[in-house]
Design a protein around this motif. Structure first.
Motif: not given
Length: 455
Positions: A47-64
């Motif tokens: 789980i990650i707390r944050g706004f899912g549209s933000r690039p920094d949050v997506l990076a934290q979620a290892d979106v790559k």
């Protein structure tokens, strides 16, 4: 599969739960700490707390490294931007699914634009209206779902004391209707789902699910004592988006429905957009108004206001007036149980319909869980495509170790629907429709899936 879910509400939670059960590596992003706490307490996900549209949050979620993103927050814009940013940031092709309610975003000119790059934009209100339209096509049924691109129907019916099925064991039902093109796939009794066997007795009050080819629906319903006269008189209580989509669908069938909407501006807007619909400004819980508009003489009353409490009260009022059929909308589990106890014919949850639609898309080509049956997802309906490496291919059904609590209900082969028997042989590329209690899903999946894919 590494999957990122943006939004931890009812839809996000249920999708995460199903995917975890299937072995997905799931991460859920939400800015609501209470939603994340519930998910963290019940599911094996990150789980990650944050706004899912933000690039920094997506990076934290290892979106790559993500292979699939499912964006199901309450904001269309957040869902779309999250999917687009994930596509830009991912180092590998990513499947993108977004829940989008505003019809203007799902116009063909946008869907065809590669700038969006979203594989599925799902409008929960539209798919709910489509489900209601399907229910209205077959009077007297409580539920309906499509399989194998619509070639197979799963139809729920309520058993009355005078039903031809009432009091029969399943083996007696087969003897009485030997040439009928249907099979009893499941019986819902007091919220419990039974996968029936030959000795199972069908009782008054049961909700029985029939599996049949689309061309045999009328015969199956006739065997159950249901008359399939088309619905022409429909009243819709509440004028939200579900009501608008539903009215458009009814108008396309030549039906002229009535809508009762409490907000004057919304009622005027609906009247402008729906030329063949009578729109009335008034309260769905005004008993005098319902009587004046002949609610009791309607063939169907659909209750779909934005207020859960209004829907509950309107359902109780409508039931007292005695229309032929009542269909109610609610997302509150407790209300669904209560509404069913007062004799409402069908109760639908747009959120759970959205979950099923998204899972259908996600699982396409492997296994499709079309819907849950009973309270608490006690059973599932699944569709498999038989692959050559499956241990079931080339064998008769009676040779297979089909687990107790599971039933192979239909096989689609070269656009022909087969109601299987013990001697039926599964062939490569067959589409197999299965009903299974939750504890049997894993075993039947292992039996029918490719051996190369594993369990």
């Amino acid at each position: 599969m590494k999957t990122l879910i943006i939004g931890g509400g009812v839809v996000g939670y249920n999708i995460a739960s199903r995917l975890v059960e299937e072995g997905h590596d799931v991460t859920v992003v939400d800015d609501d700490p209470q939603a994340l706490e519930r998910i963290d307490s019940h599911l094996d996900v990150s789980i990650i707390r944050g706004f899912g549209s933000r690039p920094d949050v997506l990076a934290q979620a290892d979106v790559k490294a993500v292979e699939m993103i499912v964006a199901v927050t309450n904001s269309d814009e957040v869902n779309m931007v999250a999917c687009m940013n994930a596509g830009l940031m991912s180092q590998t092709p990513v499947v993108k699914v977004a829940r989008v309610r505003d019809p203007s975003y799902t116009d063909d000119q946008f869907l065809e634009d590669e700038t969006y790059g979203i594989d599925l934009m799902l409008n929960p209100e539209q798919v709910t209206a489509d489900r209601i339209l399907n229910l209205l096509r077959y009077p007297g049924i409580t539920d309906v779902s499509d399989f194998a691109d619509g070639q197979v129907k799963l139809i729920g019916i309520r058993i009355t004391p005078t039903s031809p099925f009432s009091g029969l064991r399943l083996m007696e039902l087969r003897e009485r209707f030997p040439d009928a093109g249907f099979i009893v796939g499941a019986v819902v009794r007091s919220g419990d789902v039974l996968i029936p066997r030959g000795e199972t007795v069908i009782l008054p009050g049961d909700e029985v699910y029939l599996v049949t080819a689309i061309e045999d629906v009328d015969e199956a319903l006739g065997s159950a004592g249901l008359v399939t006269n088309p619905v022409r008189r429909v009243m819709i209580l509440g004028g939200g988006r579900i009501a608008e989509f539903l009215a458009l669908g009814l108008e396309a069938r030549g039906i002229k429905p009535k809508i009762i909407e409490p907000n004057r501006d919304r009622a005027v807007a609906l009247a402008d957009r729906l030329p063949d619909t009578t729109v009335i400004h008034g309260s769905p819980t005004d008993a005098d108004l319902l009587m004046e508009e002949n609610a009791g003489e309607m063939q169907a009353v659909v209750i779909c206001s934005a207020s859960e409490e209004t829907n509950l009260m309107a359902a109780l009022l409508a039931h007292q007036m005695g229309p032929s059929r009542i269909i109610a909308i609610t997302n509150v589990v407790e209300y669904r149980s209560l509404i069913k106890t007062v004799g409402i014919d069908a109760c639908l949850s747009p959120r759970l319909i959205a979950v099923s639609s998204i899972l259908r898309f996600i699982r396409k080509g492997r296994v499709v869980a079309v819907q849950a049956l009973g309270d608490g997802d006690a059973a599932e309906v699944l569709e498999f495509e038989a692959q050559l490496s499956s241990e079931a291919v080339g064998r008769e059904l009676r040779e297979l170790r089909v687990p107790r609590g599971a039933l192979i209900a239909a096989i689609v082969r070269n656009e022909t629907v087969l109601i299987p028997r013990g001697a039926t042989v599964i062939e490569e590329a067959d589409h197999i429709v299965v009903l299974a209690q939750k504890e049997a899903v894993g075993s039947i999946s292992q039996l029918l899936r490719s051996q190369e894919a594993g369990a």
